[in-house]
Structure formats: C-alpha cells, structure tokens
Motif scaffolding. Structure first.
Motif, short mmCIF file in Angstrom:
data_model
loop_
_atom_site.label_atom_id
_atom_site.label_comp_id
_atom_site.label_asym_id
_atom_site.label_seq_id
_atom_site.Cartn_x
_atom_site.Cartn_y
_atom_site.Cartn_z
N HIS A 89 78.45 56.17 42.20
CA HIS A 89 79.18 57.37 42.63
C HIS A 89 79.60 58.24 41.45
N HIS B 257 75.48 51.21 52.96
CA HIS B 257 76.69 50.75 53.64
C HIS B 257 76.32 50.47 55.09
N HIS C 208 71.82 50.81 47.32
CA HIS C 208 73.21 51.15 47.64
C HIS C 208 73.29 51.63 49.08
ZN ZN Z 1 78.78 53.85 48.40
#
Ligand code: ZN
Length: 232
Positions: A223, A65, A63
């Motif tokens: 999340h 970004h 995960h």
């Molecule tokens: Zn994220």
C-alpha cells in the motif's frame, strides 16, 4: 502416444511473444515445441490463425482480500478463487485482516482448513501478529508450514509496543523460516485526525529498514502511497 491437450498459438515467454505448441497431459504442461510440431491429442485448441489471442502463463496475485469466515455472505474462497481463475490467475495470497483476523497459529490453521476445502486454484496465506509476539515466535515453525508471509500493520503492531527489541527477535525468526515480511508502513505519531500524511509512511519505512538492518529478510512494503516512501 496420445496426450490430453494440444494448444497452438502465440505464447508469452521470457519477454517475447512467439508461436508455439503447448502439450498438456494429466493437467501438467509436459512440453512446449514449435508451432508446426505434431502430436496426437484428445483435444486440440488451435489459435495459430488468431494473432489477437496471446497465451500467458498463470498470473500470481500476491495481495488479495478474500472475505470468507464471518464475511462469507460477501465472498468466500470458492467464489473469490473462481473469479481469479476466470481472470487467468492461478495463485492468490490472502491477507489476514478478515473477521475474525487471521492472527497466530490457531486462526491460521482454521483458515487454511476452510480455504483448502473451497479454493479452486493454489493459494497462500499471510498471518498477522497476535498480542503475544513471544508466543507467535514459539509457534513460528508450525506457522511457516501454512503461511507464506507475516503481515505487520505498523501503526498497531509496532508503534503500540514499548518493547521494540522483541521486533528484532521476530524479524530474525521470520528470516530463519524464510517467510516474507509484508509491512503496511504508517507511523500514527504523524496522523492528523483522518489525514495520514506522507511523513507517516516515510517515518515507518525508515523504522522498519533500521529494524531489519543486518537481517537477511525479504521485506515487502505494501500500500505504498507517497513518492517520498517510494524513494526509500
Ligand atoms: Zn490490502
């Protein structure tokens, strides 16, 4: 025979830390032997007398970004994967909420081309949902060649749609192509201005579990932020 690299030291293997020799040739681990095993190698890295150094397998960060595209001034696939490699991470999987968003086949292909030209380590890409889910399902065989999973932001991708049956079809298609379903679980019905109570998460997790009922699909809730949600 002379191998490229021999590394000696404490390695982490299947839950244990043991002294071993790692033999590398042509950028691949070709053998792992006991610490006293002897081979010829062009380069020898010997940590056998340094018990504070432990050799781990490459880590996977599923995960990340990485910015790139229109946010390349912040970070791109080169700088992001370079930092990952420095930290011992050998695979990253990149989220689709970039600028522009990685939604649907065309934008996924574009990001894959860019990532492929810059990444220093292996990577996977998640793809987000465009407005037309029917089109997305039609493209899924090609999407599955480039994406490791489909990311769903439930507050905008799921609850905004009147036709929830299309999601059942979507989940079956995702299962067919053995992609991972990653869900950001939030039901906006429970939002109170800027506050997103635990109930919003609980409701969304229940809805996606209901939706996936009877479908053999790998679901990952991301999340996660409430203990009530964790229990589900
Ligand atoms: Zn994220």
């Amino acid at each position: 025979m002379t191998y490229d690299i021999l590394i000696r030291g404490l390695i982490y293997s299947y839950g244990h830390i043991i002294p071993q020799s790692i033999i590398i040739d042509n950028e691949k681990i070709v053998d792992i032997k006991n610490i006293t095993y002897n081979v010829n190698a062009d380069k020898i890295m010997d940590f056998s007398l340094k018990p504070s150094i432990i050799i781990f397998p490459g880590f996977i960060d599923m995960h990340v970004h990485l910015r790139d595209l229109k946010l390349s001034y912040k970070e791109d696939f080169y700088t992001g994967t370079r930092a990952a490699a420095k930290g011992g991470i050998t695979i990253v999987a990149d989220m689709p909420n970039t600028v522009p968003e990685t939604i649907g086949l065309g934008l996924l292909e574009e990001k894959d081309r860019i990532a492929d030209s810059k990444a220093l380590i292996d990577y996977g890409l998640y793809v987000g949902l465009p407005i037309s889910i029917n089109r997305f399902i039609e493209d899924l065989s090609l999407i599955s060649l480039r994406a490791v999973g489909v990311k769903v932001y439930m507050y905008k991708d799921f609850y905004t749609r009147d036709d929830k049956n299309i999601f059942k079809v979507l989940l079956k298609a995702i299962a067919k192509y053995k992609l991972l379903l990653i869900v950001h679980a939030e039901n906006p019905f429970f939002f109170k201005n800027d506050i997103r109570p635990a109930q919003s998460e609980v409701s969304a997790i229940n809805d996606i579990i209901d939706m996936k009922n009877g479908i053999n699909l790998k679901l990952h809730i991301t999340h996660l932020s409430s203990k009530e949600g964790l229990r589900l």
